[in-house]
Design an enzyme around this catalytic site. Structure first.
Site, PDB file in Angstrom:
ATOM      1  N   ASP A 393       0.700  -1.283  -0.213  1.00  0.00           N
ATOM      2  CA  ASP A 393      -0.250  -0.322  -0.123  1.00  0.00           C
ATOM      3  C   ASP A 393       1.313   1.168   0.268  1.00  0.00           C
ATOM      4  OD1 ASP A 393      -2.308   1.216   0.528  1.00  0.00           O
ATOM      5  OD2 ASP A 393      -1.519   1.711   2.041  1.00  0.00           O
ATOM      6  N   GLU A 433       1.328  -0.805  -5.189  1.00  0.00           N
ATOM      7  CA  GLU A 433       0.471   0.299  -5.222  1.00  0.00           C
ATOM      8  C   GLU A 433       1.219   1.830  -6.342  1.00  0.00           C
ATOM      9  OE1 GLU A 433      -3.525   2.765  -3.226  1.00  0.00           O
ATOM     10  OE2 GLU A 433      -1.366   2.254  -2.647  1.00  0.00           O
TER      11      GLU A 433
END
Length: 674
Positions: A393, A433
């Site tokens: 993330d 990401e």
């Protein structure tokens, strides 16, 4: 440094040497069959040129340092007088030339194959082709064909870099745990069970509103979805749909429903179950007794923690002293304070998500997250968990000193993290990401295996099919622009990265595709047809397989409708069929990709996916009415008089004059295979 194969790289002396070598080699005729006379009409037919790194055109797409790479270039028969490979080598910072030789004709007799070999070495290289017909010159690289020599967009050779075969060959299903299925009501969060950031928890009924009853408290709304629920619905994921990779949004202890504010990386959130529940789920995912052997990717939120973490301890919840409580805390230097205690670096300045300070190599934070044997990253890759990969993330932001990432320190952290992951499981996947061109993290082969493909899939697909961008804003592109966008974004990455990119229609961070499609299920059909036949790992955000509706966060995180999510639903049935087709044909996963047709007027797109075993042509109709599409399948070396089978309907077609004509319904497609 990314793709450095360009004419402007290097010193003037180096370029002068390269130019001298170029002029010397340019004069050399390439070796070719003396029985075949090139047409020598001083015109390179661009339409006949093709190369990518599919198995027919590259004999080692993931070479070792000791493997030479033989490249194949396709041209029209007799069209060219010579061809050369020009490649830039990181080892010496110079360009090198390889003369190509004629090799063979294709099965149709329409095309020639030319071959050349780039010698083996450990260094990364970037190559393009110079194609000559007398005085005419054309250049071909991953970005396309040009008259002038390109300065970017070359093909990659990255020796020693491999991406996991299971990711290249799989279909991924993304689950937001609280909203998928409630498998254990005993762990449900109750109304007012606790209060965090001024918000008391709210238990909403399944299918109810995702918006909190109290303003500004959407993150405190719980529906009861959990890991037991995922486990109980593995039959749906693995058998009904046929997906074999599950990606879970964060599951570690946290006070919110999204859990991107980790309190304790060592503990599964009690609303989702226990660490034992996780182990059971992983065992069932890995099992091949309930569908295909599966793989699990967890969401690693390593840029920041939550403010309830004992490392930070904003609310004095822990017996130990956190960084917020004392400058003498063990964890004080794990965060970056501009003015202790209330001014510190956070994720996008969010106070409840204090940013970790990765400091220098070997720091305590680096060891805790990935460096030590007991680190978060290594613990879950090892028994008794043995997850198969990490989705990282906000991966671009990890940094030292409160800095914003995308810098040398961030890349160093990512390289160290890769080494840590691969030291436990060389076959584990690292999915970063990033919303733009992730090349800086993938192209050196030393950081990520792939990325969330917002830029090269989600956005162009949305604009072409729905006329909106992934945020729901008006943005419409014709098919010719769609095709060039796809080519350009493929060119950003080595082929083994392209094949491991996560291709999704929606995610937990953007509006639902079904919403952008205005609820038109036929647009979902068309999107699924493209998704399951394109380059990269198809990723189904739970509910997208039936066209789930939803606007921006939190509306994109509605509960799964189990009365719709079944094989009796036409979109789910199509998903099952398309996943089965993808699973049956390696050409759809690791084969070449060739554009066959773009028709802006009728909104038609056709492309080929092919390898030594199969030739597949996909025809898509983005219009509201049916069209007859004449697909030039001869470009895939499909011979006249041979047959192709449309895999959805079973209809057979016979090739005539290098073509087949197929009628395709509006917002639908055909998959023709041989």
């Amino acid at each position: 440094m990314g793709n450095q194969g360009n004419a402007t790289h290097g010193s003037k002396a180096t370029l002068a040497c390269a130019l001298a070598a170029a002029l010397a080699l340019y004069a050399l005729p390439a070796i070719h069959d003396p029985a075949r006379a090139a047409s020598n009409d001083n015109n390179v037919e661009w339409n006949g040129l093709f190369h990518d790194q599919g198995p027919l055109f590259d004999n080692h797409v993931e070479p070792s340092a000791s493997q030479a790479v033989t490249l194949t270039l396709r041209t029209f028969k007799g069209d060219i007088s010579s061809a050369n490979i020009k490649y830039y080598d990181n080892a010496d910072g110079a360009f090198h030339w390889v003369a190509m030789s004629w090799s063979a004709n294709d099965p149709t007799g329409v095309y020639d194959y030319w071959k050349g070999t780039v010698p083996a070495s450990a260094s990364a290289k970037y190559y393009r082709f110079q194609v000559n017909d007398g005085s005419a010159v054309a250049w071909l690289n991953a970005a396309g064909t040009t008259a002038a020599e390109p300065s970017s967009g070359d093909f990659f050779i990255v020796p020693g870099f491999t991406t996991p075969a299971w990711m290249k060959n799989g279909v991924m299903y993304q689950v937001f745990p609280d909203r998928f299925y409630n498998g254990d009501s005993s762990n449900d969060v109750a109304n007012g069970q606790y209060t965090y950031a001024g918000c008391a928890t709210e238990k909403h009924a399944w299918g109810g509103s995702v918006v909190s009853n109290v303003g500004g408290c959407n993150s405190a709304v719980f529906f009861g979805g959990d890991l037991a629920g995922v486990d109980q619905k593995l039959g749906y994921i693995k058998q009904t749909l046929g997906a074999d990779i599950i990606y879970l949004n964060p599951i570690f202890h946290s006070p919110t429903n999204h859990k991107y504010d980790t309190e304790d990386y060592a503990t599964v959130d009690p609303a989702f179950g226990s660490n034992t529940t996780l182990q059971t789920l992983i065992g069932d995912i890995h099992s091949s007794s309930n569908g295909p052997k599966g793989y699990l990717v967890l969401d690693g939120v390593f840029n920041h923690t939550g403010d309830t973490s004992p490392w930070f301890d904003c609310y004095n919840d822990w017996s130990t002293s956190g960084a917020y409580e004392s400058p003498s805390s063990t964890w004080y230097h794990w965060y970056t304070f501009q003015s202790w205690p209330n001014t510190y670096s956070g994720f996008f300045g969010i106070a409840s998500m204090p940013k970790l300070d990765y400091a220098a190599s070997g720091s305590a934070v680096r060891n805790a997250i990935y460096g030590s044997a007991t680190s978060v990253v290594k613990t879950y890759l090892k028994s008794p968990y043995a997850i198969d990969g990490w989705r990282l993330d906000a991966a671009q932001y990890l940094d030292a000193g409160g800095n914003d990432g995308s810098d040398a320190t961030n890349h160093q952290i990512m390289a160290e993290l890769r080494s840590a992951v691969k030291s436990v499981n060389a076959n584990a996947d690292i999915l970063g990401e990033f919303w733009g061109n992730a090349g800086p993290w993938t192209d050196g082969g030393d950081q990520w295996d792939g990325a969330m493909n917002y830029d090269g899939f989600t956005q162009p697909v949305s604009e072409w099919i729905t006329g909106e961008d992934y945020g729901g804003g008006t943005a419409s592109i014709p098919v010719s622009q769609f095709d060039s966008w796809l080519r350009g974004t493929r060119a950003n990455y080595p082929t083994n990265v392209q094949q491991a990119m996560s291709n999704f229609l929606s995610s937990h961070d953007i509006t639902r595709f079904g919403n952008r499609a205005g609820g038109d299920i036929w647009k979902t059909y068309l999107a699924l047809l493209f998704q399951m036949t394109y380059v990269g790992t198809p990723t189904i955000y739970y509910g997208d397989e039936y066209g789930m509706q939803g606007g921006a966060d939190p509306d994109n995180r509605r509960t799964f409708d189990w009365s719709t999510g079944s094989i009796t639903n036409s979109a789910v049935a199509l998903t099952q069929k398309l996943v089965a087709i993808r699973n049956a044909y390696p050409a759809l996963r690791t084969g070449s990709f060739m554009t066959l047709l773009t028709d802006d007027t009728n909104k038609l797109y056709a492309y080929g996916r092919f390898d030594a075993s199969n030739r597949i042509a996909v025809a898509l109709n983005n219009d509201t009415v049916a069209h007859t599409v004449t697909v030039p399948v001869g470009q895939l070396s499909v011979t006249n008089g041979s047959h192709l089978t449309e895999l959805i309907s079973g209809t057979q077609y016979t090739v005539q004059n290098g073509q087949v004509s197929v009628t395709v319904n509006g917002h639908y497609g055909a998959i023709l295979a041989q």
